[in-house]
Scaffold this motif. Structure first.
Motif, mmCIF file in Angstrom:
data_model
loop_
_atom_site.group_PDB
_atom_site.id
_atom_site.type_symbol
_atom_site.label_atom_id
_atom_site.label_comp_id
_atom_site.label_asym_id
_atom_site.label_seq_id
_atom_site.Cartn_x
_atom_site.Cartn_y
_atom_site.Cartn_z
ATOM 1 N N ILE A 1 0.902 -0.991 -0.024
ATOM 2 C CA ILE A 1 0.005 -0.054 -0.037
ATOM 3 C C ILE A 1 0.763 1.272 -0.100
ATOM 4 C CG2 ILE A 1 -1.719 1.327 1.335
ATOM 5 C CD1 ILE A 1 -2.674 -1.334 2.434
ATOM 6 N N PRO A 2 0.529 2.403 -0.898
ATOM 7 C CA PRO A 2 1.469 3.440 -0.905
ATOM 8 C C PRO A 2 1.382 3.982 0.525
ATOM 9 C CG PRO A 2 -0.112 3.336 -2.765
ATOM 10 C CD PRO A 2 -0.301 2.173 -1.869
ATOM 11 N N LYS A 3 2.484 4.414 1.076
ATOM 12 C CA LYS A 3 2.282 4.767 2.664
ATOM 13 C C LYS A 3 1.901 6.315 2.739
ATOM 14 C CE LYS A 3 4.642 0.972 3.263
ATOM 15 N NZ LYS A 3 4.610 0.578 1.960
ATOM 16 N N LEU A 4 1.829 6.982 1.600
ATOM 17 C CA LEU A 4 1.291 8.199 1.854
ATOM 18 C C LEU A 4 -0.186 8.432 2.264
ATOM 19 C CD1 LEU A 4 2.652 10.411 -1.146
ATOM 20 C CD2 LEU A 4 3.289 10.753 1.047
ATOM 21 N N MET A 5 -0.873 7.240 1.994
ATOM 22 C CA MET A 5 -2.169 7.381 2.617
ATOM 23 C C MET A 5 -2.257 7.352 4.008
ATOM 24 S SD MET A 5 -3.703 3.822 0.298
ATOM 25 C CE MET A 5 -5.163 3.887 1.491
ATOM 26 N N PHE A 6 -1.083 6.924 4.695
ATOM 27 C CA PHE A 6 -1.215 7.079 6.173
ATOM 28 C C PHE A 6 -0.626 8.414 6.683
ATOM 29 C CE2 PHE A 6 -0.808 2.716 5.000
ATOM 30 C CZ PHE A 6 -1.747 2.087 5.732
ATOM 31 N N PHE A 7 -0.423 9.359 5.719
ATOM 32 C CA PHE A 7 0.217 10.624 6.169
ATOM 33 C C PHE A 7 -0.515 11.287 7.061
ATOM 34 C CE2 PHE A 7 1.415 15.115 5.416
ATOM 35 C CZ PHE A 7 2.849 15.126 5.957
ATOM 36 N N MET B 1 -3.015 10.248 9.150
ATOM 37 C CA MET B 1 -3.308 9.977 10.317
ATOM 38 C C MET B 1 -1.898 10.118 11.176
ATOM 39 S SD MET B 1 -5.238 6.232 9.321
ATOM 40 C CE MET B 1 -4.310 5.737 8.367
ATOM 41 N N ILE B 2 -0.649 9.908 10.349
ATOM 42 C CA ILE B 2 0.452 10.264 11.381
ATOM 43 C C ILE B 2 0.690 11.469 11.791
ATOM 44 C CG2 ILE B 2 2.959 10.297 10.898
ATOM 45 C CD1 ILE B 2 2.874 7.743 9.283
ATOM 46 N N THR B 3 0.183 12.603 10.759
ATOM 47 C CA THR B 3 0.240 13.822 11.443
ATOM 48 C C THR B 3 -0.619 14.206 12.473
ATOM 49 O OG1 THR B 3 -1.040 14.557 9.327
ATOM 50 C CG2 THR B 3 1.415 14.959 9.160
ATOM 51 N N LEU B 4 -1.978 13.385 12.455
ATOM 52 C CA LEU B 4 -2.930 13.756 13.422
ATOM 53 C C LEU B 4 -2.333 13.258 14.918
ATOM 54 C CD1 LEU B 4 -5.865 14.114 13.878
ATOM 55 C CD2 LEU B 4 -6.652 11.963 13.477
ATOM 56 N N PHE B 5 -1.906 12.276 14.860
ATOM 57 C CA PHE B 5 -1.352 11.406 16.087
ATOM 58 C C PHE B 5 -0.055 12.009 16.635
ATOM 59 C CE2 PHE B 5 -3.943 7.879 14.916
ATOM 60 C CZ PHE B 5 -4.623 7.499 16.198
ATOM 61 N N PHE B 6 0.828 12.346 15.664
ATOM 62 C CA PHE B 6 2.327 12.991 16.084
ATOM 63 C C PHE B 6 2.467 14.343 15.884
ATOM 64 C CE2 PHE B 6 2.657 8.219 15.055
ATOM 65 C CZ PHE B 6 3.476 7.875 16.293
ATOM 66 N N GLY B 7 1.414 14.996 15.287
ATOM 67 C CA GLY B 7 1.746 16.448 14.984
ATOM 68 C C GLY B 7 2.714 16.601 13.788
ATOM 69 N N ILE B 8 3.049 17.980 13.453
ATOM 70 C CA ILE B 8 3.828 18.289 12.353
ATOM 71 C C ILE B 8 5.296 18.511 13.049
ATOM 72 C CG2 ILE B 8 4.342 19.927 10.559
ATOM 73 C CD1 ILE B 8 1.478 20.370 10.173
ATOM 74 N N GLY B 9 6.232 17.952 12.582
ATOM 75 C CA GLY B 9 7.635 17.902 13.104
ATOM 76 C C GLY B 9 8.354 16.852 13.080
ATOM 77 N N MET B 10 9.402 16.588 13.877
ATOM 78 C CA MET B 10 10.362 15.441 14.002
ATOM 79 C C MET B 10 9.612 14.324 14.475
ATOM 80 S SD MET B 10 13.924 14.966 16.031
ATOM 81 C CE MET B 10 14.935 13.522 15.665
ATOM 82 N N SER B 11 8.579 14.343 15.046
ATOM 83 C CA SER B 11 7.967 12.918 15.672
ATOM 84 C C SER B 11 7.315 12.382 14.577
ATOM 85 C CB SER B 11 6.872 13.373 16.749
ATOM 86 O OG SER B 11 7.636 13.803 17.764
ATOM 87 N N SER B 12 6.469 13.002 13.658
ATOM 88 C CA SER B 12 5.831 12.537 12.523
ATOM 89 C C SER B 12 6.902 12.014 11.494
ATOM 90 C CB SER B 12 5.021 13.576 12.072
ATOM 91 O OG SER B 12 5.815 14.882 11.593
ATOM 92 N N GLU B 13 7.955 12.788 11.360
ATOM 93 C CA GLU B 13 8.971 12.424 10.383
ATOM 94 C C GLU B 13 9.480 11.003 10.855
ATOM 95 O OE1 GLU B 13 12.129 15.418 10.282
ATOM 96 O OE2 GLU B 13 10.374 16.924 9.957
ATOM 97 N N VAL B 14 9.947 10.715 12.046
ATOM 98 C CA VAL B 14 10.418 9.438 12.679
ATOM 99 C C VAL B 14 9.239 8.546 12.435
ATOM 100 C CG1 VAL B 14 11.110 8.472 14.772
ATOM 101 C CG2 VAL B 14 11.769 10.673 14.240
ATOM 102 N N LEU C 1 9.998 12.445 2.407
ATOM 103 C CA LEU C 1 8.645 12.552 1.906
ATOM 104 C C LEU C 1 7.954 13.434 3.191
ATOM 105 C CD1 LEU C 1 7.597 9.012 0.180
ATOM 106 C CD2 LEU C 1 7.848 11.577 -0.989
ATOM 107 N N CYS C 2 8.193 13.001 4.399
ATOM 108 C CA CYS C 2 7.542 13.682 5.464
ATOM 109 C C CYS C 2 7.635 15.113 5.550
ATOM 110 C CB CYS C 2 7.405 13.068 6.780
ATOM 111 S SG CYS C 2 6.344 13.435 8.053
ATOM 112 N N GLU C 3 8.998 15.406 5.315
ATOM 113 C CA GLU C 3 9.610 16.647 5.320
ATOM 114 C C GLU C 3 8.907 17.638 4.298
ATOM 115 O OE1 GLU C 3 14.030 16.298 7.371
ATOM 116 O OE2 GLU C 3 13.704 16.164 5.267
#
Length: 265
Positions: A119-125, A127-140, A210-212
């Motif tokens: 599955i293309p991982k961008l689909m989860f982007f 959700m990841i930003t919702l849980f981890f916010g915008i910044g290093m945590s979501s990048e990791v 990609l996250c950056e």
């Protein structure tokens, strides 16, 4: 005559080993020449509006690398990348080894993991930003998402292929699952596990970049996205060149380690 002839096989072996040592360097050089030639052809076709020339991209890349501001972005990117690699390596190896030892559970979970990998991982982007916010945590987190699945699958496969006598010996000695994991399973599968790590590390770098690009205010990916938004062709080409070189050097170093580990088997 006999003594002279007896040295011929040794000379042949030495020449063969020398050729093998230099063959990879020759192949890499040839590949670099081909890439630069193709790049130049596309530049001549598309023009400076679409792509910078290899020479201009190299000059811009050197200028960036001598800038203190760019190194701030590099440190941000590689801090997230290093954290991603550590987390995905620990979790991926442990999960893969446990699923490899518990065959029934692994048979159930493996198709799900393999399906997730496709599955293309961008689909989860979002959700990841919702849980981890915008910044290093979501990048990791995004880097781990891109790299952990190959580590799990390779580790699981490696543990399953351990010689049965090893596991029988562990049961005979009364070792627990944890003891079997750390004293037998993992040491016996290091080369195969490292192959999964090699792929996972490359995936982590892609995920962080990609996250950056889509959810960060700093980093090499953010700088690349900013250059794309402002249509600064020279900067786009230079940053792309830097990322290609970094990825190629990292991949080559990991490949050398991987080959040496497999050679010891």
């Amino acid at each position: 005559m006999t003594s002279i002839d007896s040295y011929k096989p040794i000379e042949v072996v030495e020449r063969s080993s020398i050729w093998k040592r230099h063959q990879r360097s020759f192949d890499l050089l040839l590949l670099a020449i081909v890439v630069v030639a193709v790049w130049q052809v596309f530049f001549l076709i598309g023009g400076a509006v679409a792509l910078a020339s290899p020479l201009q991209a190299t000059r811009t890349a050197i200028a960036m690398l001598t800038s203190a501001d760019f190194w701030v972005d590099i440190r941000a990117t590689f801090s997230a990348f290093a954290s991603s690699v550590v987390i995905e390596a620990i979790l991926g190896i442990l999960l893969g080894a446990i699923l490899g030892l518990r065959r029934m559970t692994g048979d159930v979970v493996e198709p799900m993991i393999a399906g997730l990998y496709s599955i293309p991982k961008l689909m989860f982007f979002p959700m990841i930003t919702l849980f981890f916010g915008i910044g290093m945590s979501s990048e990791v987190a995004f880097g781990v998402l891109h790299g952990i699945i190959p580590i799990i699958l390779f580790t699981m496969s490696a543990v399953r292929n351990i010689k049965p006598v090893y596991l029988k010996s562990a049961r005979t000695m009364g070792l627990s699952t944890t003891q079997t994991l750390f004293t037998i399973a993992l040491p016996a599968t290091v080369p195969e596990i490292f192959t999964g790590l090699r792929i996972g590390i490359s995936g982590a770098l892609i995920g962080v970049i990609l996250c950056e690009m889509f959810g960060s205010s700093k980093g090499v990916g953010f700088r690349l996205m900013n250059a794309m938004a402002n249509n600064v062709v020279a900067d786009i080409s230079a940053i792309t060149l830097i990322l290609i070189v970094v990825a190629a050097v990292l991949s080559a170093a990991l490949m050398v380690i991987d080959e040496r580990l497999h050679r010891r088997i």
